[in-house]
Design an enzyme around this catalytic site. Structure first.
Site: not given
Length: 351
Positions: A71, A188, A222-223, A243, A323
């Site tokens: 993603h 990410d 996706e998030e 991922d 993150h």
């Protein structure tokens, strides 16, 4: 297996990807860039109504398909409120802690296309004024954006074209060290996206023939939980989310190997498919770690929740400080690339 990993091209592509702002919901630019790359390497693709891209490479077996997904959407924020001071209150996009973006430079993306610079700070940042500058809670009430414009009040900010609902992107601060580390926000999942794009290029450059028709799903939501849960071709039997591996206390994943996930918050991944990935890693002498991520979900688990009858699995590079201020090592990218190539070149086991 051929050794087709190109470090320089991969890192350059990854830097380009992280430098294109793409918080979930604001991904047109990054997806247009994806389409340009696919056009350049002459891989056919379709665009979904949600804005995702699905590229397809035909294989010998056209009945039993595979799908790999990564993603392009990232964490970010939206303008929640324009304060009386002219500063901005934010609403999160994706799951992160406010302290992970405190002090970060950012862009506010206005509806007119204008970008306004700012810095994400605590309201009580000045230690010479606020006694609780260090202890005040990092939350939606105290975090704000200081604009790099002459604004004294809310009207001044509105005159810049900023309004509630505008997207806010965080600076990536990409850096590659001489020791092989890659530091940046948004690894990410742009690290995995870069690897999928480079795999597609390698398939074409080396005239590789895949045993099974394989789809490359570049998702863009996706998030927020639903990036790859639709538009999955009916012929897909195996669905792989590429991922990040999450690193921390109690985890086996590190920044040097490919991380294969056995279970996350959605439950166990398909046992036989996961074991096949492990077997391929062993056969090809690929450094890997098996792991369980307690607070994690993927596009593969989203597809399962949506009701698709597929075998699902998850693997990817190990990412430190997910993150937040993320980091990985070129060795992890190499090992992930090697497992990707080994997987797409291995015949699918069908009953």
């Amino acid at each position: 297996m051929t050794n087709t990993f190109k470090e320089k091209e991969t890192v350059q592509l990854l830097q380009r990807l992280v430098e294109i702002p793409s918080p979930s919901g604001y991904t047109n630019e990054i997806m247009q860039f994806m389409a340009t790359i696919l056009d350049d390497i002459q891989v056919p693709y379709i665009k979904t109504n949600k804005g995702a891209l699905i590229a397809t490479i035909e294989g010998k077996d056209k009945s039993n398909h595979r799908l790999l997904t990564a993603h392009t959407d990232t964490l970010g924020a939206m303008v929640k409120e324009i304060k009386a001071s002219g500063r901005l209150k934010l609403s999160m996009i994706g799951g992160f802690n406010w302290n992970s973006v405190e002090g970060e430079y950012c862009h506010i993306h206005t509806a007119s296309g204008k970008k306004v610079r700012g810095t994400i700070l605590m309201h009580q940042t000045t230690v010479h004024v606020y006694k609780n500058a260090g202890s005040a809670e990092r939350n939606i009430e105290n975090i704000e954006v200081r604009l790099d414009e002459k604004v004294m009040n809310a009207d001044d900010t509105l005159k810049l074209g900023i309004e509630v609902g505008d997207f806010v992107s965080f600076d990536p601060r990409f850096e590659q060290t001489e020791s092989g580390f890659i530091k940046s926000r948004h690894l990410d999942d742009k690290a995995s996206t870069a690897l999928l794009l480079r795999l597609l290029a390698s398939i074409n450059e080396n005239n590789l023939i895949l045993p099974n028709t394989t789809h490359f799903y570049i998702s863009n939501n996706e998030e927020i939980g639903y990036g790859g849960n639709s538009n999955i071709p009916a012929e897909v039997v195996e669905y792989i989310a590429v991922d990040m591996g999450a690193i921390g206390d109690g985890q086996t994943s590190d920044e040097y190997t490919v991380s294969i996930c056995a279970k996350d918050s959605s439950g166990p991944y398909h046992y036989e498919l996961t074991r096949k990935l492990v077997a391929l890693a062993k056969e090809q002498n690929i450094d890997y770690k098996l792991d369980i991520y307690p607070f994690y979900g993927s596009d593969a688990s989203a597809a399962i929740r949506a009701g698709f009858d597929v075998k699902h699995a998850l693997f990817g590079p190990g990412i430190e400080a997910s993150h937040a201020f993320e980091r990985t090592h070129i060795d992890s990218l190499k090992n992930t690339a090697a497992l990707l190539e080994a997987y797409v070149l291995s015949p699918m086991e069908t009953k």
